[in-house]
Motif scaffolding. Structure first.
Motif, PDB file in Angstrom:
ATOM      1  N   ILE A 436     -45.694 -10.769  17.458  1.00  0.00           N
ATOM      2  CA  ILE A 436     -44.080 -10.554  17.364  1.00  0.00           C
ATOM      3  C   ILE A 436     -43.815 -11.533  16.910  1.00  0.00           C
ATOM      4  N   LEU A 437     -43.795 -13.144  16.714  1.00  0.00           N
ATOM      5  CA  LEU A 437     -43.468 -13.966  16.364  1.00  0.00           C
ATOM      6  C   LEU A 437     -43.191 -12.911  14.713  1.00  0.00           C
ATOM      7  N   PRO A 438     -44.338 -13.257  13.368  1.00  0.00           N
ATOM      8  CA  PRO A 438     -44.189 -12.617  11.864  1.00  0.00           C
ATOM      9  C   PRO A 438     -43.294 -11.573  12.341  1.00  0.00           C
ATOM     10  N   ILE A 439     -43.756 -10.432  13.176  1.00  0.00           N
ATOM     11  CA  ILE A 439     -42.877  -9.223  12.960  1.00  0.00           C
ATOM     12  C   ILE A 439     -41.289  -9.566  13.430  1.00  0.00           C
ATOM     13  N   GLY A 440     -41.161 -10.306  14.510  1.00  0.00           N
ATOM     14  CA  GLY A 440     -39.598 -10.293  14.838  1.00  0.00           C
ATOM     15  C   GLY A 440     -38.663 -10.819  13.697  1.00  0.00           C
ATOM     16  N   HIS A 441     -39.577 -11.351  13.264  1.00  0.00           N
ATOM     17  CA  HIS A 441     -39.121 -12.866  11.612  1.00  0.00           C
ATOM     18  C   HIS A 441     -38.756 -11.327  10.123  1.00  0.00           C
ATOM     19  N   TYR A 442     -39.858 -10.913  10.618  1.00  0.00           N
ATOM     20  CA  TYR A 442     -39.664  -9.726   9.439  1.00  0.00           C
ATOM     21  C   TYR A 442     -38.059  -8.418  10.194  1.00  0.00           C
ATOM     22  N   VAL A 443     -38.396  -8.250  10.712  1.00  0.00           N
ATOM     23  CA  VAL A 443     -37.320  -8.174  11.667  1.00  0.00           C
ATOM     24  C   VAL A 443     -35.978  -8.199  11.013  1.00  0.00           C
ATOM     25  N   LEU A 444     -36.072  -9.564  11.565  1.00  0.00           N
ATOM     26  CA  LEU A 444     -34.629  -9.874  11.588  1.00  0.00           C
ATOM     27  C   LEU A 444     -34.165 -10.866   9.826  1.00  0.00           C
ATOM     28  N   ILE A 445     -34.763 -10.976   9.399  1.00  0.00           N
ATOM     29  CA  ILE A 445     -34.560 -10.771   7.543  1.00  0.00           C
ATOM     30  C   ILE A 445     -34.512  -9.877   6.904  1.00  0.00           C
ATOM     31  N   SER A 446     -35.125  -8.563   7.743  1.00  0.00           N
ATOM     32  CA  SER A 446     -34.385  -7.231   6.596  1.00  0.00           C
ATOM     33  C   SER A 446     -33.028  -7.226   7.575  1.00  0.00           C
ATOM     34  N   ALA A 447     -32.902  -7.543   8.554  1.00  0.00           N
ATOM     35  CA  ALA A 447     -31.732  -6.870   8.962  1.00  0.00           C
ATOM     36  C   ALA A 447     -30.299  -7.199   8.448  1.00  0.00           C
ATOM     37  N   CYS A 448     -30.913  -9.038   8.305  1.00  0.00           N
ATOM     38  CA  CYS A 448     -29.651  -9.855   7.783  1.00  0.00           C
ATOM     39  C   CYS A 448     -29.818  -9.278   6.019  1.00  0.00           C
ATOM     40  N   ARG A 449     -30.628  -9.319   5.457  1.00  0.00           N
ATOM     41  CA  ARG A 449     -30.112  -8.994   3.676  1.00  0.00           C
ATOM     42  C   ARG A 449     -29.818  -7.013   3.832  1.00  0.00           C
ATOM     43  N   GLN A 450     -30.144  -5.907   4.337  1.00  0.00           N
ATOM     44  CA  GLN A 450     -29.007  -5.012   5.093  1.00  0.00           C
ATOM     45  C   GLN A 450     -28.061  -5.622   5.647  1.00  0.00           C
ATOM     46  N   LEU A 451     -27.266  -6.145   6.408  1.00  0.00           N
ATOM     47  CA  LEU A 451     -25.865  -6.388   6.577  1.00  0.00           C
ATOM     48  C   LEU A 451     -25.250  -6.984   4.937  1.00  0.00           C
ATOM     49  N   LYS A 452     -26.089  -8.005   4.786  1.00  0.00           N
ATOM     50  CA  LYS A 452     -25.749  -8.521   3.124  1.00  0.00           C
ATOM     51  C   LYS A 452     -25.070  -7.635   2.161  1.00  0.00           C
ATOM     52  N   GLN A 453     -25.997  -6.300   1.987  1.00  0.00           N
ATOM     53  CA  GLN A 453     -25.478  -5.667   1.520  1.00  0.00           C
ATOM     54  C   GLN A 453     -24.595  -4.128   1.505  1.00  0.00           C
ATOM     55  N   TRP A 454     -24.758  -4.666   3.147  1.00  0.00           N
ATOM     56  CA  TRP A 454     -23.386  -3.456   3.882  1.00  0.00           C
ATOM     57  C   TRP A 454     -21.363  -3.979   3.549  1.00  0.00           C
ATOM     58  N   GLU A 455     -22.140  -5.276   3.131  1.00  0.00           N
ATOM     59  CA  GLU A 455     -20.707  -5.783   3.028  1.00  0.00           C
ATOM     60  C   GLU A 455     -20.036  -5.305   1.432  1.00  0.00           C
ATOM     61  N   GLN A 456     -20.887  -5.243   0.375  1.00  0.00           N
ATOM     62  CA  GLN A 456     -20.172  -3.990  -0.760  1.00  0.00           C
ATOM     63  C   GLN A 456     -19.964  -2.773  -0.255  1.00  0.00           C
ATOM     64  N   GLU A 457     -19.897  -2.317   0.638  1.00  0.00           N
ATOM     65  CA  GLU A 457     -19.670  -1.137   0.602  1.00  0.00           C
ATOM     66  C   GLU A 457     -18.151  -0.927   2.168  1.00  0.00           C
ATOM     67  N   GLU A 458     -16.897  -0.310   1.223  1.00  0.00           N
ATOM     68  CA  GLU A 458     -16.081  -0.154   2.228  1.00  0.00           C
ATOM     69  C   GLU A 458     -16.045   0.133   3.923  1.00  0.00           C
ATOM     70  N   SER A 459     -17.407   1.439   3.867  1.00  0.00           N
ATOM     71  CA  SER A 459     -17.450   2.163   5.041  1.00  0.00           C
ATOM     72  C   SER A 459     -18.869   1.520   6.194  1.00  0.00           C
ATOM     73  N   THR A 460     -18.859   0.390   5.347  1.00  0.00           N
ATOM     74  CA  THR A 460     -20.307  -0.082   6.169  1.00  0.00           C
ATOM     75  C   THR A 460     -19.308  -1.878   6.256  1.00  0.00           C
ATOM     76  N   ARG A 461     -18.735  -2.491   5.592  1.00  0.00           N
ATOM     77  CA  ARG A 461     -18.506  -3.531   5.752  1.00  0.00           C
ATOM     78  C   ARG A 461     -17.901  -4.210   7.058  1.00  0.00           C
ATOM     79  N   ASP A 462     -17.623  -3.662   7.929  1.00  0.00           N
ATOM     80  CA  ASP A 462     -17.598  -4.051   9.688  1.00  0.00           C
ATOM     81  C   ASP A 462     -18.345  -3.511  10.272  1.00  0.00           C
ATOM     82  N   LEU A 463     -19.418  -2.993   9.841  1.00  0.00           N
ATOM     83  CA  LEU A 463     -20.526  -3.234  11.487  1.00  0.00           C
ATOM     84  C   LEU A 463     -21.023  -4.303  11.764  1.00  0.00           C
ATOM     85  N   MET A 464     -20.596  -4.232  13.318  1.00  0.00           N
ATOM     86  CA  MET A 464     -22.199  -5.030  13.733  1.00  0.00           C
ATOM     87  C   MET A 464     -23.088  -4.842  13.338  1.00  0.00           C
TER      88      MET A 464
END
Ligand code: C2E
Ligand code: MG
Ligand code: MG
Length: 627
Positions: A436-464
């Motif tokens: 779970i440690l490496p897997i969890g790390h992978y999920v967290l970093i992937s989710a944060c990358r996604q958050l960064k990408q969402w910043e580009q779009e109006e429709s996703t910018r404010d999503l939690m």
């Protein structure tokens, strides 16, 4: 000269040490008399020849006197050793004892002289024992053995006793000499060594080594008397979480208490042992000659054990709940080996865990198949990350107007043969194996990358974006640093990230996890308590944690419209969240009726199939566009 001819001669017999003092006296007297006669004789010319003989005799006597004195010194010294000594006469009446005797028994010389050594008896040895001792003494004039005796103060102690019979010239026993030492310390040391080798020092239960021995004896016994027996493999549920969150001393206290409860569940003659970690084993012997009755008996004991373990524990002032999963395997004769028997019980235990814990299962061959499947899954899971088989799915979270305000990341495993595997089938395995440690790390970093990408779009910018984090991840000493590093690498906005933790966190007494949460909250990260209501959270515990949101477990939401209890629980959780100034979200909302009731109760954030299933990123984006 009749006087000369009658002159007494002294012979020293080596070994008769107890008469040495008398001998010295006698020789001394005689020497004086000899000297006197020698003087008389020396004046007589006629007795010159005799005088020379006498002089020789004097020399010899002097020599003998010296030897006797030396012998007496040795005897006295030898008598006053560290060992206790008793000298009795032939009738076993005490003549003398040494100082060590007084030290070891508490009796003075005066108190015991004239009495019989039986005053020392503790009563632990029966008459037959003493009969055998006297038989040996008569036959061999020597006896040695361990005896439990009683001191003057009444305390009982073990001693190593040696008795030697002393005979006179006619081979008649005249004395008995007993020497003894207190062996309680040696005995204790021996017992300690035995305990260390065969008992678990924490619970004082037999350890694995002794257990294996008892198990083979149980199988042999079953073969001899044709009776059925059973082995219960007991594993505590969630023990690892307790250890990780509250510390090992807390875990130790629980194990000690569990051991005590297990002892109370079994009959005398049955065995309960600690197999290792949080695993215990019970051997039930000679349960019945009938297989069905024996199986019923074993199931009864398993039920009793389950109940006993699940009663609340009070550990260091905390109330704690613990349950166990139990696997049962029956045995009859030597149908299979000890190892096979253990493997079966272990397999059944895994089945019990899978059935939902706090339960017991009887082994059947089908279980073996399940276990083998699990082993295969584990092997595949170890490769999954390296082979890029994990996918992030997104499930929409909506507000009172049913507008998407965020999403929860839910992991999926794209298995080459099995297809999409649900986390319900592998998260637990990942936690057990530490993956779970490496897997969890992978999920967290992937989710944060996604958050960064969402910043580009109006429709996703404010999503939690909510990410599930296992308590094992949070418990890592450097978890805060890991998250900081992830935020730096991905440049994601921490205010958009929410971490979902489960209620096992509440068990944390060390407060280090709460501190980590506080440090992350300082960065802007939010925290939600997932599956709320299924654990044992209390208000006091909740208040200690820096939380932003409670997430009502879907098991309550699913029944809210037809189960009054669940409806009451949901209302209570909402009231609790309000009291603690926390947001509240309901998960697993599937119907309009549920949605309506939740609204009535004061919940205004929702997640569930009514709005969207967890879907891949592209689908999620399409759902957002559809509004
Ligand atoms: P969870 O965090 O409570 O996630 C919600 C689960 O409920 C998800 O199951 C989701 O698919 C399911 N669900 C959502 N809405 C509904 C509904 O309306 N009806 C029903 N019946 N179910 C609904 P899923 O995706 O199978 O995840 C199961 C659990 O696995 C999660 O429970 C979470 O505890 C764990 N999990 C998932 N992903 C991760 C992860 O990345 N890390 C960790 N540590 N755990 C994860
Ligand atoms: Mg969750
Ligand atoms: Mg949940």
């Amino acid at each position: 000269m009749p006087l000369l001819l009658n002159f007494p001669r002294v012979t020293l017999v080596a070994g008769k040490t107890c008469t040495a003092a008398a001998i010295v006296d006698t020789i001394g007297n005689k020497l004086t008399r000899v000297k006197h006669w020698a003087e008389v004789l020396m004046s007589s010319e006629a007795l010159l020849e005799e005088r020379e003989k006498w002089q020789l005799e004097v020399l010899e006597l002097k020599q003998q006197l010296k030897m006797a004195e030396q012998e007496l010194r040795i005897t006295r010294h030898a008598f006053e050793t560290q060992d206790g000594m008793i000298v009795t006469d032939a009738n076993n009446v005490i003549l003398r004892v040494n100082r060590a005797f007084t030290r070891l028994t508490g009796y003075s010389q005066e108190e015991v002289i004239g009495t019989n050594p039986s005053i020392l008896k503790s009563g632990r040895q029966n008459a037959a024992f003493y009969r055998r001792m006297w038989d040996t003494l008569r036959k061999h004039r020597f006896w040695q053995g361990e005896v439990w005796d009683k001191r003057k103060d009444g305390s009982i102690y073990p001693k190593l006793l040696t008795i030697t019979a002393v005979a006179d010239e006619n081979n008649e026993v005249v004395n008995y000499i007993g020497t003894f030492s207190d062996v309680s310390q040696q005995k204790e040391a021996k017992e300690n060594i035995y305990r260390l080798a065969f008992y678990d020092p924490l619970t004082q239960l037999p350890n694995r080594r002794l257990l294996m021995d008892r198990l083979s004896q149980a199988l042999a016994g079953s073969l001899r008397n044709h009776s059925y027996g059973a082995v219960l493999f007991i594993d505590l549920d969630n023990f690892k979480t307790l250890n990780d969150t509250k510390g090992h001393d807390f875990g130790d206290l629980l194990l000690i208490e569990v051991a005590a409860r297990l002892r109370n569940c079994i009959r005398q003659g049955d065995t309960v042992a600690r197999f290792g970690g949080d695993e215990f084993l019970v051997i039930l012997e000679g349960v019945s000659y009938d297989e069905d009755i024996a199986t019923g008996g074993a199931l009864n004991v398993a039920e009793k054990v389950c109940k006993a373990i699940s009663h609340t524990y009070t550990l260091k002032g905390y109330n704690y709940h613990c349950t166990a999963s139990i696997g049962i395997s029956m045995f009859h004769g030597d149908d299979f080996t000890v190892h096979e028997l253990l493997r079966r019980a272990d397999t059944a235990m895994y089945q019990a865990k899978h059935t939902g814990r706090n339960t017991f299962c009887l082994f059947n061959p089908h279980m073996q198949h399940i276990l083998e499947q699990r082993a295969l899954l584990e092997a595949d899971l170890r490769q999954a990350l390296a082979r890029d088989q994990f996918r992030l799915y997104y499930q929409m979270q909506v507000d009172a107007q049913q507008r998407a305000y965020g999403a929860e990341v839910l992991l999926r495993w794209q298995h080459p043969e099995r297809g999409i595997v649900s986390p319900a089938h592998f998260i637990e395995l990942a936690e057990e194996t530490g993956l779970i440690l490496p897997i969890g790390h992978y999920v967290l970093i992937s989710a944060c990358r996604q958050l960064k990408q969402w910043e580009q779009e109006e429709s996703t910018r404010d999503l939690m974006l909510s990410v599930n984090v296992s308590i094992m991840q949070l418990s890592q000493a450097d978890f805060v640093e890991q998250v900081k590093a992830i935020l730096e690498t991905t440049k994601a906005n921490p205010n958009r990230l929410k971490i979902e933790l489960t209620e096992s966190l509440v068990l944390d007494s060390s407060s280090s996890n709460a501190d980590k949460m506080a440090a992350l909250q300082q960065l802007g990260i939010h925290f939600a308590m997932d599956d709320f209501g299924t654990g044992y959270s209390s208000l006091i515990h909740l208040k200690r944690l820096p939380l932003n949101q409670l997430k009502i477990d879907r098991s309550f939401v699913g029944n809210i419209d037809h189960n009054l209890n669940d409806a009451v629980i949901v209302k209570t959780i909402i009231a609790m969240a309000n009291a603690l100034d926390l947001e509240v979200i309901a998960e697993g909302v599937e119907t309009e009726a549920q949605l309506e009731l939740l609204r009535q109760y004061g919940c205004f954030a929702f997640q569930g199939y009514l709005f969207s299933q967890p879907v891949c990123l592209e689908e999620f984006h399409q759902l957002l566009l559809l509004g």
